[in-house]
Design a protein around this motif. Structure first.
Motif, PDB file in Angstrom:
ATOM      1  N   UNK A 187       0.840  -1.175   0.000  1.00 52.94           N
ATOM      2  CA  UNK A 187       0.000   0.000   0.000  1.00 52.94           C
ATOM      3  C   UNK A 187       0.891   1.245   0.000  1.00 52.94           C
ATOM      4  N   UNK A 188       0.529   2.229  -0.797  1.00 52.29           N
ATOM      5  CA  UNK A 188       1.238   3.506  -0.835  1.00 52.29           C
ATOM      6  C   UNK A 188       0.350   4.579  -0.204  1.00 52.29           C
ATOM      7  N   UNK A 189       0.953   5.410   0.630  1.00 50.98           N
ATOM      8  CA  UNK A 189       0.259   6.548   1.235  1.00 50.98           C
ATOM      9  C   UNK A 189       0.983   7.793   0.752  1.00 50.98           C
ATOM     10  N   UNK A 190       0.244   8.640   0.054  1.00 42.99           N
ATOM     11  CA  UNK A 190       0.857   9.783  -0.610  1.00 42.99           C
ATOM     12  C   UNK A 190       0.244  11.072  -0.076  1.00 42.99           C
ATOM     13  N   UNK A 191       1.100  12.014   0.274  1.00 38.25           N
ATOM     14  CA  UNK A 191       0.654  13.351   0.650  1.00 38.25           C
ATOM     15  C   UNK A 191       0.340  14.095  -0.642  1.00 38.25           C
ATOM     16  N   UNK A 192      -0.926  14.428  -0.849  1.00 32.70           N
ATOM     17  CA  UNK A 192      -1.361  15.073  -2.088  1.00 32.70           C
ATOM     18  C   UNK A 192      -1.015  16.557  -2.031  1.00 32.70           C
ATOM     19  N   UNK A 193       0.031  16.970  -2.737  1.00 31.82           N
ATOM     20  CA  UNK A 193       0.466  18.367  -2.732  1.00 31.82           C
ATOM     21  C   UNK A 193      -0.038  19.143  -3.943  1.00 31.82           C
ATOM     22  N   UNK A 230       0.792  18.923  -6.927  1.00 27.89           N
ATOM     23  CA  UNK A 230       1.800  19.063  -7.975  1.00 27.89           C
ATOM     24  C   UNK A 230       2.778  17.890  -7.845  1.00 27.89           C
ATOM     25  N   UNK A 231       3.585  17.697  -8.855  1.00 27.51           N
ATOM     26  CA  UNK A 231       4.506  16.565  -8.857  1.00 27.51           C
ATOM     27  C   UNK A 231       5.635  16.738  -7.842  1.00 27.51           C
ATOM     28  N   UNK A 232       6.152  17.952  -7.738  1.00 27.53           N
ATOM     29  CA  UNK A 232       7.207  18.257  -6.770  1.00 27.53           C
ATOM     30  C   UNK A 232       6.803  19.542  -6.081  1.00 27.53           C
ATOM     31  N   UNK A 233       6.755  19.598  -4.789  1.00 27.71           N
ATOM     32  CA  UNK A 233       7.287  18.649  -3.821  1.00 27.71           C
ATOM     33  C   UNK A 233       6.352  17.460  -3.625  1.00 27.71           C
ATOM     34  N   UNK A 234       6.934  16.405  -3.057  1.00 29.74           N
ATOM     35  CA  UNK A 234       6.160  15.190  -2.824  1.00 29.74           C
ATOM     36  C   UNK A 234       6.699  14.446  -1.615  1.00 29.74           C
ATOM     37  N   UNK A 260      10.602  14.227  -2.339  1.00 27.39           N
ATOM     38  CA  UNK A 260      11.079  15.039  -3.472  1.00 27.39           C
ATOM     39  C   UNK A 260      10.783  16.498  -3.133  1.00 27.39           C
ATOM     40  N   UNK A 261      11.822  17.317  -3.160  1.00 23.54           N
ATOM     41  CA  UNK A 261      11.634  18.755  -2.989  1.00 23.54           C
ATOM     42  C   UNK A 261      12.282  19.436  -4.179  1.00 23.54           C
ATOM     43  N   UNK A 262      12.509  20.726  -4.076  1.00 31.75           N
ATOM     44  CA  UNK A 262      13.077  21.456  -5.205  1.00 31.75           C
ATOM     45  C   UNK A 262      14.323  20.795  -5.779  1.00 31.75           C
ATOM     46  N   UNK A 263      15.257  20.401  -4.921  1.00 26.20           N
ATOM     47  CA  UNK A 263      16.497  19.814  -5.423  1.00 26.20           C
ATOM     48  C   UNK A 263      16.909  18.553  -4.678  1.00 26.20           C
ATOM     49  N   UNK A 264      16.108  18.124  -3.722  1.00 26.76           N
ATOM     50  CA  UNK A 264      16.413  16.895  -2.975  1.00 26.76           C
ATOM     51  C   UNK A 264      15.477  15.789  -3.429  1.00 26.76           C
ATOM     52  N   UNK A 265      16.048  14.618  -3.649  1.00 26.95           N
ATOM     53  CA  UNK A 265      15.271  13.412  -3.915  1.00 26.95           C
ATOM     54  C   UNK A 265      15.915  12.303  -3.099  1.00 26.95           C
ATOM     55  N   UNK A 266      15.138  11.708  -2.210  1.00 24.06           N
ATOM     56  CA  UNK A 266      15.688  10.665  -1.351  1.00 24.06           C
ATOM     57  C   UNK A 266      14.617   9.622  -1.059  1.00 24.06           C
TER      58      UNK A 266
END
Length: 129
Positions: free
Chosen positions: A1-7, A9-13, A35-41
């Motif tokens: 199951x995936x739980x996603x914070x609906x922002x 837009x694609x980024x941030x996420x 995922x933020x402006x320049x961070x992906x982890x």
């Protein structure tokens, strides 16, 4: 199951991917994907039942009042995800991801979204719990 914070837009996420309950029902693990402006982890994130319930309760309070802080973190470890409301409908999402080992690595992240993301997140967390 995936739980996603609906922002909205694609980024941030922020997403808890492949959410799983421990076999002994003492807690959960999910792959925390940020995922933020320049961070992906992406990193496995472990936490117990009690911290999850406190997180959900605090999120519900923020959803009602738009003020407060909800923090999800393991009982005995440092990584966390925090969601805060400033009273004006702006929501700050922040956290710390850590990999301990031969070479310790840390990622701190933060981004803003709005209060409309809270209700769907709360519903998804309750369903997963």
């Amino acid at each position: 199951m995936d739980i996603i914070l609906a922002t909205h837009c694609e980024i941030p996420a922020l997403a808890f991917r492949d959410w799983r309950k421990f076999g002994d029902a003492s807690g959960y693990v999910a792959s925390l994907d940020v995922r933020t402006d320049w961070i992906a982890a992406e990193r496995d994130f472990y936490f117990e039942v009690e911290p999850l319930q406190k997180f959900i309760d605090a999120l519900e309070a923020i959803d009602r009042t738009l003020v407060g802080t909800a923090r999800l973190k393991p009982l005995w470890e440092e990584p966390f995800v925090e969601i805060s409301g400033n009273g004006r409908g702006e929501i700050l999402v922040s956290g710390l991801m850590i990999e301990n080992g031969h070479r310790t690595q840390q990622v701190r992240f933060a981004f803003e979204t709005d209060q409309t993301c809270l209700a769907p997140l709360i519903a998804s967390l309750k369903a997963a719990a």
